[in-house]
Scaffold this motif. Structure first.
Motif, PDB file in Angstrom:
ATOM      1  N   UNK A   1      -5.024   8.188 -10.345  1.00 54.16           N
ATOM      2  CA  UNK A   1      -4.004   8.110  -9.289  1.00 54.16           C
ATOM      3  C   UNK A   1      -2.678   8.751  -9.725  1.00 54.16           C
TER       4      UNK A   1
ATOM      5  N   UNK B   1      -4.934  -2.758  -1.556  1.00 49.79           N
ATOM      6  CA  UNK B   1      -3.640  -2.242  -1.091  1.00 49.79           C
ATOM      7  C   UNK B   1      -2.793  -1.772  -2.264  1.00 49.79           C
TER       8      UNK B   1
ATOM      9  N   UNK C   1      -3.719  -0.195  -4.571  1.00 49.49           N
ATOM     10  CA  UNK C   1      -4.163   1.146  -4.947  1.00 49.49           C
ATOM     11  C   UNK C   1      -3.877   2.159  -3.830  1.00 49.49           C
TER      12      UNK C   1
ATOM     13  N   UNK D   1     -13.165  -2.183   4.597  1.00 51.05           N
ATOM     14  CA  UNK D   1     -13.977  -1.994   3.383  1.00 51.05           C
ATOM     15  C   UNK D   1     -14.609  -3.312   2.955  1.00 51.05           C
TER      16      UNK D   1
ATOM     17  N   UNK E   1      -5.811   8.521   0.037  1.00 54.78           N
ATOM     18  CA  UNK E   1      -4.720   7.880   0.790  1.00 54.78           C
ATOM     19  C   UNK E   1      -3.379   8.362   0.248  1.00 54.78           C
TER      20      UNK E   1
ATOM     21  N   UNK F   1      -8.241   4.091 -13.425  1.00 55.24           N
ATOM     22  CA  UNK F   1      -7.646   4.249 -12.089  1.00 55.24           C
ATOM     23  C   UNK F   1      -6.247   4.844 -12.181  1.00 55.24           C
TER      24      UNK F   1
ATOM     25  N   UNK G   1       2.178   1.931  -3.449  1.00 61.40           N
ATOM     26  CA  UNK G   1       1.149   2.552  -4.283  1.00 61.40           C
ATOM     27  C   UNK G   1       1.024   4.039  -3.971  1.00 61.40           C
ATOM     28  N   UNK G   2       1.057   4.356  -2.676  1.00 63.05           N
ATOM     29  CA  UNK G   2       0.928   5.772  -2.311  1.00 63.05           C
ATOM     30  C   UNK G   2       2.141   6.578  -2.741  1.00 63.05           C
TER      31      UNK G   2
ATOM     32  N   UNK H   1     -11.085   0.080 -16.849  1.00 62.51           N
ATOM     33  CA  UNK H   1     -11.187   0.583 -15.474  1.00 62.51           C
ATOM     34  C   UNK H   1      -9.794   0.688 -14.842  1.00 62.51           C
ATOM     35  N   UNK H   2      -8.922  -0.248 -15.170  1.00 66.19           N
ATOM     36  CA  UNK H   2      -7.553  -0.172 -14.661  1.00 66.19           C
ATOM     37  C   UNK H   2      -6.867   1.099 -15.145  1.00 66.19           C
TER      38      UNK H   2
ATOM     39  N   UNK I   1       2.134   1.946  -9.620  1.00 69.68           N
ATOM     40  CA  UNK I   1       0.798   1.485  -9.992  1.00 69.68           C
ATOM     41  C   UNK I   1       0.915   0.207 -10.811  1.00 69.68           C
ATOM     42  N   UNK I   2       0.157  -0.793 -10.402  1.00 66.13           N
ATOM     43  CA  UNK I   2       0.106  -2.032 -11.177  1.00 66.13           C
ATOM     44  C   UNK I   2      -1.275  -2.158 -11.809  1.00 66.13           C
ATOM     45  N   UNK I   3      -1.315  -2.176 -13.146  1.00 67.09           N
ATOM     46  CA  UNK I   3      -2.569  -2.511 -13.829  1.00 67.09           C
ATOM     47  C   UNK I   3      -2.626  -4.024 -13.916  1.00 67.09           C
TER      48      UNK I   3
ATOM     49  N   UNK J   1     -11.139   6.735  -1.879  1.00 63.67           N
ATOM     50  CA  UNK J   1     -10.338   6.311  -0.726  1.00 63.67           C
ATOM     51  C   UNK J   1      -8.876   6.148  -1.150  1.00 63.67           C
ATOM     52  N   UNK J   2      -8.667   5.540  -2.319  1.00 60.14           N
ATOM     53  CA  UNK J   2      -7.304   5.306  -2.812  1.00 60.14           C
ATOM     54  C   UNK J   2      -6.606   6.635  -3.114  1.00 60.14           C
TER      55      UNK J   2
ATOM     56  N   UNK K   1     -16.331   5.068  -4.482  1.00 58.20           N
ATOM     57  CA  UNK K   1     -15.955   5.102  -3.067  1.00 58.20           C
ATOM     58  C   UNK K   1     -14.531   4.576  -2.906  1.00 58.20           C
ATOM     59  N   UNK K   2     -14.278   3.461  -3.576  1.00 55.50           N
ATOM     60  CA  UNK K   2     -12.954   2.835  -3.548  1.00 55.50           C
ATOM     61  C   UNK K   2     -11.894   3.780  -4.099  1.00 55.50           C
TER      62      UNK K   2
ATOM     63  N   UNK L   1       0.828  -1.208   0.000  1.00 60.03           N
ATOM     64  CA  UNK L   1       0.000   0.000   0.000  1.00 60.03           C
ATOM     65  C   UNK L   1       0.861   1.257   0.000  1.00 60.03           C
TER      66      UNK L   1
END
Lengths: 252, 430
Positions: free
Chosen positions: A166, B380, B382, B392, A109, A162, A80-81, A158-159, A85-87, A105-106, A101-102, A77
């Motif tokens: 991000x 995680x 993401x 979640x 974060x 994202x 990622x922050x 969608x990947x 990024x992994x597609x 949150x991502x 929502x997801x 995590x």
């Protein structure tokens, strides 16, 4: 230019198994697009999993520096922050977790980690609209649960959506072309091309050369039996298409 | 009368005189029955998995009627965020100062059992039955109060009835509560019960529901009792033809809780929805035991119950659907899904079908699993930290059953709020 990613003699395996990666060396600079090609079983997915920090893999040797830091010391995590990024090759369906929502949150974060103010609902919505327009994606995907009931093409789109939201520094696209028909491949590739940026590096992991007709890489590498056995510029991919991988297998 | 040690503790607790002879008879019969039977035993199949020791190890004298510490501010956080006809029972007794029944439409009677005994004793009498078992029998002997709702034929009660059971019992003490709901032909009502409070009390409720032809009752029970509390509850429902009863239960409080819901589909075309969730942690113990009897043809049961257990918590699901001979055209689905968040958490699940008719469509199933590792990694990957990712996924698991319960928006949001507040208390909460 300093490298964003420096992989040195990376050796890794599935926990309890034999080494799959047997000494990978790879440098990736910001703005570059690298393609990693190779036959099934070469270790392509293991490499992307190790970069993303997927549980179940262990690194038995070597190092990965990301922005000069030890990437392997960070949990998934945090990577990622920090902009990795992994597609996913197979994006996971998560019933009950709404896509928006997801994603919010991502996104928040990551913003917290960077010390940037979080986006409120309205700001987030605006960002979503901008990126949807950029990628030419319809917004009904967002009302659903994460990847639930999505077609193969929708999941891959969608990947990329994202990824657009991000804004990673290092994007690893794991077999993003697999399972796509030619139209879906074009949409996804257009999206990736729009996300090319002097501050962003992209690593394309693919079995097939056809993806590289749409996303033209700066560098092409051949992964075989856990090692990079050959590298070249964008013309190398076309050459591989003619000659195949077989003759490279023992090149290392 | 046979006096066991168990019943001897309660003989003196029977409310004294000032009650109609029929009620005195029921109380005496209830006490006699409890004296003969005592507490449920683990040798009984329906109680095999339920550890009743927290209940049987102590004596629970009647709770003090009026704890001074309970005022409007105590109850306010537990209220619905929408207009309602509100009754508050403190330690099992109607608290007029905290209640606001408001204006009722013509054809609706709503109030406490105490008031009903004066104005509508018939409604209370119908809540008592011969042959009630153990805890219900003790309830008949000892109940001090409760709520009564009667909706006449053709009448719709628009705003929900809200009943808050607040317990403030310092030492072990019991509140026995008897409730009655009756909806006439074509009538409609929604009732939301919330139980909460402080202390190590025992709340023992019996609710008797009747829905006449074509009537509909929606019944939400939110159980957020204090960590040391015990809560046993029986709902007995009887539905006439084309009547509908929609029940949603959230069990997320108390040290020991047990909810028995027994619904008889007595007329053709009757239908019941029995949905719910038990959310347990620490050493909580909860049993959800819905029993539906299809006694008439062309009735329908939809039942989805989910359980989340963490730490050493223990959940029990005992679901039974009985289909009587001749109940052709029965359509019944029963599903229990469980999520174990710790290696020491456990669940016993027993979904059962007893089918004695020929032409039926019945399904049942149970699952027990842990959080999906692939989903956890996806979140995680993401940037979502592991604790939040877990929450979640747990919320998604449980929210699904709330969304599927067909609740109207303010109430659905309110129930989601209960789920979120429970999640906030999980170890590694957000």
């Amino acid at each position: 230019m300093t490298n964003l990613l420096e992989i040195r003699d990376l050796r890794a395996r599935i926990v309890g198994g034999r080494d799959i990666l047997k000494g990978i060396d790879l440098d990736v600079a910001p703005g570059e697009v690298h393609a990693i090609m190779g036959p099934n079983g070469a270790g392509k997915s293991t490499l992307s999993s190790v970069l993303a920090g997927k549980p179940g893999y262990e690194v038995t040797g070597g190092s990965i520096l990301y922005q000069g830091r030890d990437l392997l010391a960070l949990p998934a995590d945090e990577r990622a922050r920090e902009g990795v990024f992994l597609a996913f090759q197979y994006p996971v369906e998560i019933p009950g977790v709404n896509n928006m929502y997801f994603l919010r949150a991502a996104l928040n974060a990551g913003r917290r980690q960077r010390g940037v103010p979080e986006l409120d609902a309205a700001q987030f919505l605006k960002a979503v609209r901008d990126k949807l327009k950029l990628l030419d994606i319809s917004d009904d995907l967002l009302r659903r649960a994460v990847n639930v009931g999505f077609s193969g093409g929708e999941k891959k789109r969608n990947e990329i959506f994202q990824m657009a939201m991000l804004e990673p520094k290092l994007a690893i696209l794991d077999e993003t072309d697999s399972g796509l028909d030619i139209d879906a491949l074009r949409v996804v590739s257009d999206g990736v091309n729009r996300l090319r940026d002097p501050n962003r590096a992209i690593v394309l992991i693919t079995h097939y050369q056809r993806l590289l007709d749409y996303i033209v890489p700066d560098h092409v590498h051949v992964l075989s039996d856990g090692r990079i056995v050959a590298s070249g510029d964008k013309t190398f991919a076309a050459e591989l298409e003619r000659t195949g991988y077989a003759h490279l297998g023992s090149a290392a | 009368m046979l006096i066991t040690q168990e019943s001897a503790s309660y003989q003196d607790a029977v409310p004294p005189g000032g009650q109609p002879p029929w009620l005195a008879r029921h109380r005496a019969a209830g006490m006699a029955r409890f004296a003969a039977e005592g507490y449920p035993k683990r040798s009984q199949e329906a109680w095999r998995f339920t550890d009743l020791r927290p209940l049987t190890a102590s004596v629970f004298p009647p709770a003090p009627p009026d704890p001074v510490a309970v005022d409007a501010a105590t109850v306010a956080p537990h209220r619905l965020p929408c207009p309602s006809h509100r009754l508050v029972l403190v330690n099992g007794r109607f608290a007029p100062a905290l209640s606001d029944i408001g204006v009722l439409p013509e054809g609706v009677w709503l109030g406490s059992v105490t008031d009903a005994l004066r104005e509508r004793p018939d409604l209370v009498a119908a809540s008592l039955a011969e042959g009630e078992a153990s805890l219900a029998a003790l309830n008949a002997a000892l109940f001090a109060d409760g709520f009564v709702l009667a909706v006449e034929a053709g009448v719709t009660l628009e705003a929900p009835v809200e009943v808050i059971h607040y317990a403030d019992m310092g030492a072990p003490a019991a509140a026995h509560v008897r409730n009655r709901m009756v909806v006439g032909a074509g009538g409609r009502a929604t009732v939301i019960e919330t139980s909460t409070g402080v202390g190590a009390g025992w709340l023992n409720t019996v609710t008797v529901v009747t829905v006449a032809t074509g009537g509909a009752l929606r019944h939400v029970q939110l159980q957020r009792d204090a960590a040391e509390a015990i809560h046993t509850s029986v709902v007995r429902g009887d539905l006439a033809g084309d009547a509908r009863y929609e029940s949603f239960s959230l069990m997320a409080g108390g040290r020991l809780s047990r909810r028995d819901i027994q619904v008889n589909l007595g007329g053709p075309g009757a239908s019941v929805a029995l949905n719910g969730a038990y959310l347990l942690r620490g050493s909580q113990e909860a049993t959800f035991a819905p029993v539906v009897t299809h006694a008439a043809p062309h009735c329908r049961t939809d039942e989805v119950v989910k359980g989340v257990m963490q730490d050493r918590a223990h959940g029990v699901f005992l679901g039974t659907v009985r289909v009587h001979p001749g109940a052709d055209g029965t359509d019944a689905r029963q599903l229990n899904r469980n999520l174990l968040l710790s290696p020491t958490a456990w669940v016993d699940t027993k979904p059962e079908l007893e089918i004695l008719a020929d032409d039926v469509k019945c399904s049942h199933g149970a699952t027990v699993g842990s959080l999906d590792e692939a989903s956890l990694f996806y979140l995680q990957a993401r940037g979502i930290d592991p604790a939040t990712a877990r929450l979640m996924l747990v919320e998604a698991f449980a929210a699904d059953v709330i969304d599927g319960a067909g609740l109207d928006e303010p109430i659905r949001d309110h129930v989601h709020g209960h789920l979120r507040s429970w999640l906030d208390g999980l170890e590694g909460g957000r």
